[in-house]
Design a protein around this motif. Structure first.
Motif, PDB file in Angstrom:
ATOM      1  N   ILE A  34      13.776  20.974  17.734  1.00 24.52           N
ATOM      2  CA  ILE A  34      12.352  21.307  17.756  1.00 24.52           C
ATOM      3  C   ILE A  34      11.626  20.564  18.867  1.00 24.52           C
ATOM      4  O   ILE A  34      10.606  21.039  19.368  1.00 24.52           O
ATOM      5  CB  ILE A  34      11.729  20.994  16.370  1.00 24.52           C
ATOM      6  CG1 ILE A  34      12.409  21.846  15.305  1.00 24.52           C
ATOM      7  CG2 ILE A  34      10.237  21.252  16.356  1.00 24.52           C
ATOM      8  CD1 ILE A  34      12.046  21.458  13.905  1.00 24.52           C
ATOM      9  N   TRP A  35      12.145  19.428  19.295  1.00 22.38           N
ATOM     10  CA  TRP A  35      11.460  18.580  20.268  1.00 22.38           C
ATOM     11  C   TRP A  35      11.175  19.287  21.596  1.00 22.38           C
ATOM     12  O   TRP A  35      10.046  19.196  22.102  1.00 22.38           O
ATOM     13  CB  TRP A  35      12.262  17.299  20.473  1.00 22.38           C
ATOM     14  CG  TRP A  35      11.564  16.338  21.372  1.00 22.38           C
ATOM     15  CD1 TRP A  35      11.867  16.052  22.658  1.00 22.38           C
ATOM     16  CD2 TRP A  35      10.424  15.562  21.055  1.00 22.38           C
ATOM     17  NE1 TRP A  35      10.990  15.136  23.160  1.00 22.38           N
ATOM     18  CE2 TRP A  35      10.082  14.819  22.193  1.00 22.38           C
ATOM     19  CE3 TRP A  35       9.644  15.427  19.911  1.00 22.38           C
ATOM     20  CZ2 TRP A  35       9.016  13.957  22.232  1.00 22.38           C
ATOM     21  CZ3 TRP A  35       8.569  14.561  19.945  1.00 22.38           C
ATOM     22  CH2 TRP A  35       8.268  13.841  21.083  1.00 22.38           C
ATOM     23  N   PRO A  36      12.124  20.031  22.200  1.00 23.94           N
ATOM     24  CA  PRO A  36      11.796  20.722  23.453  1.00 23.94           C
ATOM     25  C   PRO A  36      10.698  21.778  23.275  1.00 23.94           C
ATOM     26  O   PRO A  36       9.880  21.978  24.163  1.00 23.94           O
ATOM     27  CB  PRO A  36      13.107  21.381  23.873  1.00 23.94           C
ATOM     28  CG  PRO A  36      14.157  20.607  23.176  1.00 23.94           C
ATOM     29  CD  PRO A  36      13.549  20.151  21.898  1.00 23.94           C
ATOM     30  N   LEU A  37      10.668  22.429  22.131  1.00 26.43           N
ATOM     31  CA  LEU A  37       9.638  23.424  21.863  1.00 26.43           C
ATOM     32  C   LEU A  37       8.259  22.780  21.815  1.00 26.43           C
ATOM     33  O   LEU A  37       7.299  23.272  22.422  1.00 26.43           O
ATOM     34  CB  LEU A  37       9.938  24.140  20.542  1.00 26.43           C
ATOM     35  CG  LEU A  37       8.928  25.167  20.068  1.00 26.43           C
ATOM     36  CD1 LEU A  37       8.893  26.336  21.037  1.00 26.43           C
ATOM     37  CD2 LEU A  37       9.268  25.631  18.674  1.00 26.43           C
ATOM     38  N   VAL A  38       8.145  21.660  21.131  1.00 22.61           N
ATOM     39  CA  VAL A  38       6.868  20.953  21.030  1.00 22.61           C
ATOM     40  C   VAL A  38       6.432  20.454  22.405  1.00 22.61           C
ATOM     41  O   VAL A  38       5.257  20.594  22.777  1.00 22.61           O
ATOM     42  CB  VAL A  38       6.976  19.790  20.024  1.00 22.61           C
ATOM     43  CG1 VAL A  38       5.736  18.917  20.058  1.00 22.61           C
ATOM     44  CG2 VAL A  38       7.212  20.327  18.625  1.00 22.61           C
ATOM     45  N   SER A  39       7.348  19.902  23.171  1.00 20.77           N
ATOM     46  CA  SER A  39       6.975  19.385  24.487  1.00 20.77           C
ATOM     47  C   SER A  39       6.551  20.526  25.419  1.00 20.77           C
ATOM     48  O   SER A  39       5.627  20.359  26.217  1.00 20.77           O
ATOM     49  CB  SER A  39       8.119  18.590  25.099  1.00 20.77           C
ATOM     50  OG  SER A  39       9.232  19.411  25.302  1.00 20.77           O
ATOM     51  N   GLU A  40       7.184  21.688  25.319  1.00 20.09           N
ATOM     52  CA  GLU A  40       6.783  22.829  26.140  1.00 20.09           C
ATOM     53  C   GLU A  40       5.394  23.330  25.748  1.00 20.09           C
ATOM     54  O   GLU A  40       4.573  23.659  26.602  1.00 20.09           O
ATOM     55  CB  GLU A  40       7.811  23.951  26.001  1.00 20.09           C
ATOM     56  CG  GLU A  40       7.497  25.184  26.791  1.00 20.09           C
ATOM     57  CD  GLU A  40       7.516  24.983  28.283  1.00 20.09           C
ATOM     58  OE1 GLU A  40       6.885  25.781  28.996  1.00 20.09           O
ATOM     59  OE2 GLU A  40       8.147  24.022  28.757  1.00 20.09           O
ATOM     60  N   LEU A  41       5.106  23.385  24.465  1.00 18.17           N
ATOM     61  CA  LEU A  41       3.777  23.806  24.019  1.00 18.17           C
ATOM     62  C   LEU A  41       2.703  22.831  24.483  1.00 18.17           C
ATOM     63  O   LEU A  41       1.617  23.248  24.908  1.00 18.17           O
ATOM     64  CB  LEU A  41       3.751  23.951  22.491  1.00 18.17           C
ATOM     65  CG  LEU A  41       4.552  25.121  21.926  1.00 18.17           C
ATOM     66  CD1 LEU A  41       4.568  25.049  20.404  1.00 18.17           C
ATOM     67  CD2 LEU A  41       3.973  26.440  22.398  1.00 18.17           C
ATOM     68  N   LEU A  42       2.997  21.549  24.412  1.00 23.36           N
ATOM     69  CA  LEU A  42       2.036  20.554  24.896  1.00 23.36           C
ATOM     70  C   LEU A  42       1.834  20.671  26.400  1.00 23.36           C
ATOM     71  O   LEU A  42       0.702  20.536  26.898  1.00 23.36           O
ATOM     72  CB  LEU A  42       2.501  19.144  24.531  1.00 23.36           C
ATOM     73  CG  LEU A  42       2.435  18.782  23.053  1.00 23.36           C
ATOM     74  CD1 LEU A  42       3.065  17.423  22.816  1.00 23.36           C
ATOM     75  CD2 LEU A  42       1.008  18.802  22.554  1.00 23.36           C
ATOM     76  N   ARG A  43       2.898  20.926  27.133  1.00 24.79           N
ATOM     77  CA  ARG A  43       2.779  21.081  28.583  1.00 24.79           C
ATOM     78  C   ARG A  43       1.930  22.300  28.931  1.00 24.79           C
ATOM     79  O   ARG A  43       1.073  22.247  29.814  1.00 24.79           O
ATOM     80  CB  ARG A  43       4.162  21.219  29.217  1.00 24.79           C
ATOM     81  CG  ARG A  43       4.140  21.189  30.741  1.00 24.79           C
ATOM     82  CD  ARG A  43       5.498  21.514  31.319  1.00 24.79           C
ATOM     83  NE  ARG A  43       5.921  22.873  31.030  1.00 24.79           N
ATOM     84  CZ  ARG A  43       5.476  23.957  31.690  1.00 24.79           C
ATOM     85  NH1 ARG A  43       4.603  23.833  32.657  1.00 24.79           N
ATOM     86  NH2 ARG A  43       5.930  25.161  31.373  1.00 24.79           N
ATOM     87  N   ARG A  44       2.126  23.401  28.216  1.00 26.73           N
ATOM     88  CA  ARG A  44       1.324  24.603  28.464  1.00 26.73           C
ATOM     89  C   ARG A  44      -0.142  24.367  28.122  1.00 26.73           C
ATOM     90  O   ARG A  44      -1.028  24.854  28.826  1.00 26.73           O
ATOM     91  CB  ARG A  44       1.854  25.776  27.647  1.00 26.73           C
ATOM     92  CG  ARG A  44       3.141  26.319  28.184  1.00 26.73           C
ATOM     93  CD  ARG A  44       3.546  27.543  27.404  1.00 26.73           C
ATOM     94  NE  ARG A  44       4.838  28.029  27.848  1.00 26.73           N
ATOM     95  CZ  ARG A  44       5.416  29.125  27.367  1.00 26.73           C
ATOM     96  NH1 ARG A  44       4.821  29.820  26.445  1.00 26.73           N
ATOM     97  NH2 ARG A  44       6.582  29.497  27.829  1.00 26.73           N
ATOM     98  N   ARG A  45      -0.398  23.639  27.049  1.00 28.14           N
ATOM     99  CA  ARG A  45      -1.774  23.369  26.669  1.00 28.14           C
ATOM    100  C   ARG A  45      -2.460  22.514  27.724  1.00 28.14           C
ATOM    101  O   ARG A  45      -3.622  22.735  28.073  1.00 28.14           O
ATOM    102  CB  ARG A  45      -1.826  22.667  25.305  1.00 28.14           C
ATOM    103  CG  ARG A  45      -3.251  22.357  24.855  1.00 28.14           C
ATOM    104  CD  ARG A  45      -3.259  21.649  23.541  1.00 28.14           C
ATOM    105  NE  ARG A  45      -2.917  22.577  22.466  1.00 28.14           N
ATOM    106  CZ  ARG A  45      -2.862  22.253  21.188  1.00 28.14           C
ATOM    107  NH1 ARG A  45      -3.117  21.000  20.820  1.00 28.14           N
ATOM    108  NH2 ARG A  45      -2.567  23.132  20.273  1.00 28.14           N
ATOM    109  N   ARG A  46      -1.745  21.512  28.249  1.00 25.63           N
ATOM    110  CA  ARG A  46      -2.326  20.655  29.288  1.00 25.63           C
ATOM    111  C   ARG A  46      -2.582  21.437  30.565  1.00 25.63           C
ATOM    112  O   ARG A  46      -3.599  21.255  31.219  1.00 25.63           O
ATOM    113  CB  ARG A  46      -1.388  19.489  29.595  1.00 25.63           C
ATOM    114  CG  ARG A  46      -1.364  18.436  28.520  1.00 25.63           C
ATOM    115  CD  ARG A  46      -0.495  17.259  28.934  1.00 25.63           C
ATOM    116  NE  ARG A  46      -0.195  16.431  27.777  1.00 25.63           N
ATOM    117  CZ  ARG A  46       0.987  15.950  27.467  1.00 25.63           C
ATOM    118  NH1 ARG A  46       2.025  16.198  28.250  1.00 25.63           N
ATOM    119  NH2 ARG A  46       1.168  15.222  26.395  1.00 25.63           N
ATOM    120  N   SER A  47      -1.657  22.322  30.939  1.00 31.09           N
ATOM    121  CA  SER A  47      -1.832  23.073  32.179  1.00 31.09           C
ATOM    122  C   SER A  47      -2.934  24.118  32.053  1.00 31.09           C
ATOM    123  O   SER A  47      -3.588  24.453  33.037  1.00 31.09           O
ATOM    124  CB  SER A  47      -0.517  23.729  32.601  1.00 31.09           C
ATOM    125  OG  SER A  47      -0.133  24.697  31.650  1.00 31.09           O
TER     126      SER A  47
END
Length: 50
Positions: A34-47
């Motif tokens: 689940i960790w890569p999914l959460v980090s990708e969602l956070l990255r998209r939100r920041r961008s």
């Protein structure tokens, strides 16, 4: 009599340490995919905010 109590306490302590280790590894293994999914969602939100 005190020796038996000490051995029983040591055995219970080792069982508890083993259980904590076991469940920590189980939890880490369950959360690892689940960790890569959460980090990708956070990255998209920041961008998207920038």
């Amino acid at each position: 009599m005190g020796g038996w109590a000490l051995l029983v306490c040591a055995a219970i302590f080792l069982v508890l340490v083993g259980l904590v280790t076991h469940w920590s590894l189980i939890l880490a293994g369950a959360l690892l995919p689940i960790w890569p999914l959460v980090s990708e969602l956070l990255r998209r939100r920041r961008s998207s905010r920038e």
